[in-house]
Design a protein around this motif. Structure first.
Motif, short mmCIF file in Angstrom:
data_model
loop_
_atom_site.label_atom_id
_atom_site.label_comp_id
_atom_site.label_asym_id
_atom_site.label_seq_id
_atom_site.Cartn_x
_atom_site.Cartn_y
_atom_site.Cartn_z
N HIS A 104 41.03 50.61 26.46
CA HIS A 104 41.88 51.10 27.56
C HIS A 104 41.69 52.62 27.70
CE1 HIS A 104 43.93 47.18 27.41
NE2 HIS A 104 43.94 47.33 26.09
N PRO A 105 40.51 53.07 28.12
CA PRO A 105 40.25 54.52 28.18
C PRO A 105 41.15 55.27 29.14
CG PRO A 105 38.50 53.29 29.27
CD PRO A 105 39.34 52.29 28.56
N GLY A 106 41.48 54.67 30.30
CA GLY A 106 42.34 55.33 31.26
C GLY A 106 43.74 55.53 30.73
N TYR A 107 44.28 54.51 30.10
CA TYR A 107 45.62 54.62 29.52
C TYR A 107 45.63 55.62 28.37
CZ TYR A 107 49.91 53.40 27.06
OH TYR A 107 51.12 53.45 26.44
N ALA A 108 44.59 55.58 27.53
CA ALA A 108 44.52 56.50 26.40
C ALA A 108 44.43 57.94 26.88
CB ALA A 108 43.33 56.15 25.52
N ARG A 109 43.67 58.19 27.96
CA ARG A 109 43.55 59.53 28.49
C ARG A 109 44.90 60.03 29.00
NH1 ARG A 109 40.79 64.10 27.97
NH2 ARG A 109 42.87 64.31 27.06
N ALA A 110 45.62 59.20 29.74
CA ALA A 110 46.92 59.60 30.26
C ALA A 110 47.92 59.82 29.13
CB ALA A 110 47.43 58.54 31.23
N ALA A 111 47.92 58.93 28.13
CA ALA A 111 48.87 59.04 27.02
C ALA A 111 48.59 60.24 26.14
CB ALA A 111 48.85 57.76 26.18
N SER A 112 47.32 60.69 26.11
CA SER A 112 46.98 61.81 25.25
C SER A 112 47.64 63.11 25.69
CB SER A 112 45.46 62.00 25.22
OG SER A 112 44.97 62.51 26.46
N TYR A 113 47.99 63.21 26.95
CA TYR A 113 48.64 64.42 27.45
C TYR A 113 50.09 64.53 26.98
CZ TYR A 113 44.61 64.69 30.57
OH TYR A 113 43.34 64.76 31.07
N VAL A 114 50.64 63.42 26.48
CA VAL A 114 52.02 63.41 25.98
C VAL A 114 51.98 63.54 24.47
CG1 VAL A 114 54.19 62.15 25.87
CG2 VAL A 114 52.73 61.96 27.90
N GLN A 115 52.38 64.69 23.97
CA GLN A 115 52.37 64.92 22.53
C GLN A 115 53.53 64.19 21.86
OE1 GLN A 115 52.13 69.08 21.55
NE2 GLN A 115 52.68 68.76 19.41
N GLN A 116 54.70 64.26 22.46
CA GLN A 116 55.86 63.53 21.98
C GLN A 116 56.69 63.07 23.18
OE1 GLN A 116 57.50 64.95 17.85
NE2 GLN A 116 57.57 66.70 19.21
N ALA A 117 57.34 61.93 23.03
CA ALA A 117 58.28 61.44 24.04
C ALA A 117 59.20 60.42 23.37
CB ALA A 117 57.54 60.80 25.22
N PHE A 118 60.41 60.85 23.06
CA PHE A 118 61.30 59.95 22.34
C PHE A 118 62.75 60.18 22.76
CE2 PHE A 118 60.47 63.62 19.59
CZ PHE A 118 61.74 64.07 19.31
N VAL A 119 63.56 59.18 22.51
CA VAL A 119 65.00 59.21 22.75
C VAL A 119 65.70 59.16 21.40
CG1 VAL A 119 66.96 57.98 23.76
CG2 VAL A 119 64.79 58.10 25.01
N THR A 120 66.78 59.92 21.27
CA THR A 120 67.52 60.01 20.01
C THR A 120 68.96 59.58 20.22
OG1 THR A 120 66.14 61.87 19.28
CG2 THR A 120 68.24 61.53 18.13
N VAL A 121 69.46 58.81 19.28
CA VAL A 121 70.86 58.40 19.27
C VAL A 121 71.49 58.85 17.96
CG1 VAL A 121 72.48 56.47 19.31
CG2 VAL A 121 70.43 56.42 20.76
N ARG A 122 72.63 59.55 18.07
CA ARG A 122 73.43 59.91 16.90
C ARG A 122 74.77 59.19 17.01
NH1 ARG A 122 71.89 64.04 13.61
NH2 ARG A 122 70.16 65.37 14.29
N PRO A 123 74.96 58.10 16.29
CA PRO A 123 76.21 57.34 16.40
C PRO A 123 77.42 58.21 16.01
CG PRO A 123 74.54 56.11 15.20
CD PRO A 123 74.03 57.51 15.33
N PRO A 124 78.45 58.25 16.83
CA PRO A 124 79.63 59.08 16.52
C PRO A 124 80.24 58.83 15.15
CG PRO A 124 79.71 58.32 18.78
CD PRO A 124 78.57 57.59 18.15
#
Length: 370
Positions: A104-124
């Motif tokens: 999947h070279p096209g997907y890998a190329r696009a994803a490589s531009y994103v160094q990190q992308a995450f969501v965080t949850v801290r339960p009260p």
């Protein structure tokens, strides 16, 4: 981590369980930060291919863009997020290490531009617990992806050859700034972006102990295990079970003299069983708040040739002069670095004589962040 680091922090940013995923992010609703990393590198062997070998993100000769990145983040009270996206040699290296790039070279190329992308949850009910899901930097290793938080500009042989760089999956971290912190990881393998991974069949655990006493100390141990492709043949979908163990310790004396040491050991079931290991030692001395000199010495053993493609033992010595200056919200860094890598077999290309035992480079770099 964000480049706008605290100049007085005694330890490397590093991996382990206590890494602050929102370092440099304030309490505003949404914050935007930028990072620029540009370098010019001279290779004394003048390689015919125009680039250095066995280097992390600084493998180009001449003038090159290491990273131009934008960070958009919201520090979690209950829910937060962080996205780091950019262009340069770092995303190019991300794509080269992606197991899914062949299919999947096209997907890998696009994803490589994103160094990190995450969501965080801290339960009260448990504010010291953070649960992240998405793509994030690895907990393995002492050095970060960004030069700005490391003592040397270039990343070590261990960073490049012995360790993963990033993961897609989930992590749960429990701990405080001082004392013991623990993390657990459920991952899609080494350097993956949802496709080409091992189907979330990798796990990991990390423990970090910190003390900010008279002599600050930070120590960490990280273990990861799962099904992985052979690094020298990522286009081959065959997988084998891999173990990776990493440990490091760092300290400082009166915030002027800083020292650290790290160890990596890996074993893979491929070919009936192969292994690799490496050690590195670091020292940095601050002559003033704005200038420091750092030295790194390391040894990497790949006698099965699994990680590098050649059975060899390697060593590296790096000396770095770093200057820093802050003007309001703008944080600027300059580096001057000389590095010599060597092997017990000729593996470094030379325009004049073919393959040689050593690789010597001189690098000048500039970084800026806000």
């Amino acid at each position: 981590m964000l480049a706008a680091v605290c100049l007085s922090r005694p330890a490397l940013a590093g991996g382990g369980a206590a890494t602050d995923a929102y370092q440099g992010i304030g309490e505003r609703t949404i914050e935007v930060h930028g990072l620029l990393d540009v370098y010019a590198q001279h290779d004394f062997e003048q390689r015919a291919g125009g680039g250095t070998k066995f280097r992390g993100f600084d493998d180009a000769t001449g003038l090159s863009l290491g990273l131009l990145r934008v960070t958009v983040a919201h520090r979690p009270d209950v829910v937060g997020f962080r996205v780091d996206a950019g262009v340069g040699d770092l995303p190019n290296a991300f794509m080269q290490s992606d197991p899914g790039a062949t299919e999947h070279p096209g997907y890998a190329r696009a994803a490589s531009y994103v160094q990190q992308a995450f969501v965080t949850v801290r339960p009260p009910p448990a504010p010291e617990l953070a649960i992240d899901a998405g793509k994030f930097s690895t907990p393995v290793g002492l050095e970060d992806n960004e030069s700005s938080t490391n003592w040397n500009y270039s990343r070590s042989l261990l960073f490049t050859l012995a360790e993963p760089t990033y993961h897609t999956g989930a992590r749960a971290t429990y701990g405080r700034r001082e004392g013991l912190s623990l993390s657990a990881f459920w991952l899609d393998g080494w350097n993956t972006n949802l496709v080409g991974g091992d189907g979330m069949r990798s796990v990991g655990a990390a423990a970090t102990w910190r003390s900010d006493g008279l002599v600050p100390v930070e120590a960490a141990v990280v273990y990861e295990a799962g099904l992985e492709r052979e690094p020298a043949h990522l286009d081959n979908p065959a997988e084998s079970f891999r173990h990776e163990l990493d440990a490091y310790v760092s300290t400082s004396i009166r915030r002027r003299l800083e020292m650290a040491a790290t160890l990596d050991y890996g074993r893979d079931a491929s070919g009936g069983g192969v292994s690799w290991w490496g050690v590195a030692g670091y020292m940095r001395y601050r002559f003033a708040p704005w200038i420091a000199v750092g030295v790194r010495g390391e040894h990497f053993s790949d006698t099965d040739g699994f990680m590098t493609g050649t059975a060899q033992r390697m060593a590296g010595l790096t000396g770095t002069v770093r200057v820093e200056h802050r003007i309001g919200p703008l944080y600027m860094i300059g580096w001057l670095e000389y590095r010599r890598d060597g092997s017990d077999v000729p593996v470094f290309p030379s325009q004049a004589t073919g393959l040689v035992l050593h690789q010597d480079t001189l690098t000048i770099a500039f970084g800026a962040a806000f």
